[in-house]
Design an enzyme around this catalytic site. Structure first.
Site, PDB file in Angstrom:
ATOM      1  N   ALA B  95       0.819  -1.214   0.000  1.00 15.23           N
ATOM      2  CA  ALA B  95       0.000   0.000   0.000  1.00 15.23           C
ATOM      3  C   ALA B  95       0.853   1.264   0.000  1.00 15.23           C
ATOM      4  CB  ALA B  95      -0.910  -0.009   1.220  1.00 15.23           C
ATOM      5  N   LYS B  96       2.099   1.146   0.418  1.00 17.56           N
ATOM      6  CA  LYS B  96       3.051   2.271   0.440  1.00 17.56           C
ATOM      7  C   LYS B  96       2.436   3.509   1.089  1.00 17.56           C
ATOM      8  CE  LYS B  96       5.831   0.326  -3.259  1.00 17.56           C
ATOM      9  NZ  LYS B  96       5.067  -0.810  -3.759  1.00 17.56           N
TER      10      LYS B  96
END
Lengths: 271, 271
Positions: B95-96
């Site tokens: 998801a960073k």
């Protein structure tokens, strides 16, 4: 939305206020919890009460994702409501995304096409090919994290790289990217003394400025060093407006708080 | 999941393969498009065919968000399916994310509680107070971007800061954060020559390694410099496995591709 449409709105409303829609169920007025969609009901009431005082709304995606599918649905309803009822308002998906090329394109589609936001916040750590896919969308804006409002900004952003701080490298480097005219930047209000240096690098860009109010930033100081020929500032306030009251009068009180900021801004726009 | 459970699984399966579930509707076998939920149908078939050959699945959230509510639902169904059918498998929400403290807590709740992933990828740009909220969750893992597999990694990550590169500063600094034993790191396979230096700074941490296959990374090189006493590597392959065939035999061919990598890994684990 084009930048000149945003500037026109600022002039008409005499405001450069952005209201952060960071909705936490634990902080909502109790009477809203019996609504079918308490988050949307809250946002709708805030929007109805404040849309004439602000030029932008900024939902932070974290607060919606935390509630899974229900939260994502509330976010979709919120952006659709703003776009239908108040299409003049600039919308920001505060999502702080960023990934390799084809993946960033998917994020851009999520926020620019699936949800029709005008802009999205993006983290710069992965560099050019993680940001350019966002910049490719016409009349959409990419708001790159430069110098954030939190204490952790000093961990890496202000470290000196090749004789200037990392956040300055981010500003300098990103100016060379394709379609960089679609770039805006996040600069925290808690670091007002940095704005003069920042304006030397990016005199014309819009800055999204969080950190006024609860986090301690000062509006006058930010404007003194950060305002440019076309205003160039979107000042965000979240908690100070939307949670100013937690009872049935929450929207009314939010409007009063937003009006206070708008009136300060009206004075600052004259000087 | 604890790290020792992950290591045990690697030993049992003789594999340290992570399969990236980056599902793009334009790349799906045509016959799946008539399913009610083509994305979940695709993932389920891939999982059923490959779960004995890999130790981790990594859906990249961008590919789900791009389809709005439907996509988010497919993601929820996918993580629930893995957790129910194959609870031994380590799950990664790629998801960073990363934001100021209270906001990162909401992201952590989204991925660790609402969806019960074992780990999430996080960007380091905003520093300590943007990462520690993720680290606070017991038996959950935060996979911090260090040196990514893309060209843009050279824009900032490899720039020299205080006499060492930014990504090394990220490694060094993050080791001092609270609950740093819950940290893993992203290091791209396309930069195999960097692994020896990285292991000097974080000898014990697990590394999530994208970039094998389509992006040009070499498995042998990565293992030569990156493997540690407890393996310490999760090698990701996405497109090379899940899109190896785009017809009705896609799951069967995906299993053949996964098996090829698993068998290379089995050899590398012996040496």
């Amino acid at each position: 939305m084009t930048t000149s449409q945003l500037i026109q709105q600022i002039k008409q409303k005499k405001s450069f206020l952005c209201i952060g829609l960071d909705v936490d169920l634990n902080k909502l007025p109790k009477h809203l919890l019996k609504e079918e969609d308490p988050i949307f009901a809250f946002n709708k009431a805030i929007i109805d009460a404040t849309h004439h005082l602000c030029v932008a709304y900024k939902p932070n995606t974290a607060f919606y994702e935390a509630y899974g599918l229900h939260g994502w649905k509330s976010l979709e309803k919120t952006i659709n409501y703003i776009n239908e009822k108040h299409p003049e308002i600039f919308t920001i998906a505060d999502a702080k995304r960023g990934d390799i090329g084809n993946t960033s394109t998917m994020y851009a589609k999520a926020f620019f096409e699936n949800m029709a936001f005008d802009s999205v916040t993006v983290a710069p750590y992965m560099g050019k090919d993680s940001v350019e896919p966002f910049l490719a969308f016409e009349n959409k804006h990419t708001i790159l994290l430069a110098l954030t409002s939190n204490q952790g900004a000093f961990d890496f952003q202000t470290k000196v790289v090749d004789e200037s701080e990392l956040y300055k490298q981010v500003l300098e480097t990103s100016k060379t990217w394709k379609n960089s005219e679609n770039l805006m930047y996040v600069v925290g209000a808690t670091k007002a003394e940095y704005f003069a240096d920042i304006r030397k690098i990016i005199p014309d860009s819009f800055l999204l400025v969080p950190g006024i109010g609860a986090q301690g930033g000062n509006l006058q100081e930010v404007c003194k060093y950060g305002m440019n020929h076309s205003v160039g500032l979107l000042i965000n306030s979240s908690r100070g407006i939307i949670y100013a009251s937690k009872t049935e009068d929450f929207a009314e009180i939010a409007a009063i708080k937003a009006k206070e900021l708008q009136q300060e801004m009206q004075v600052l726009l004259k000087t």
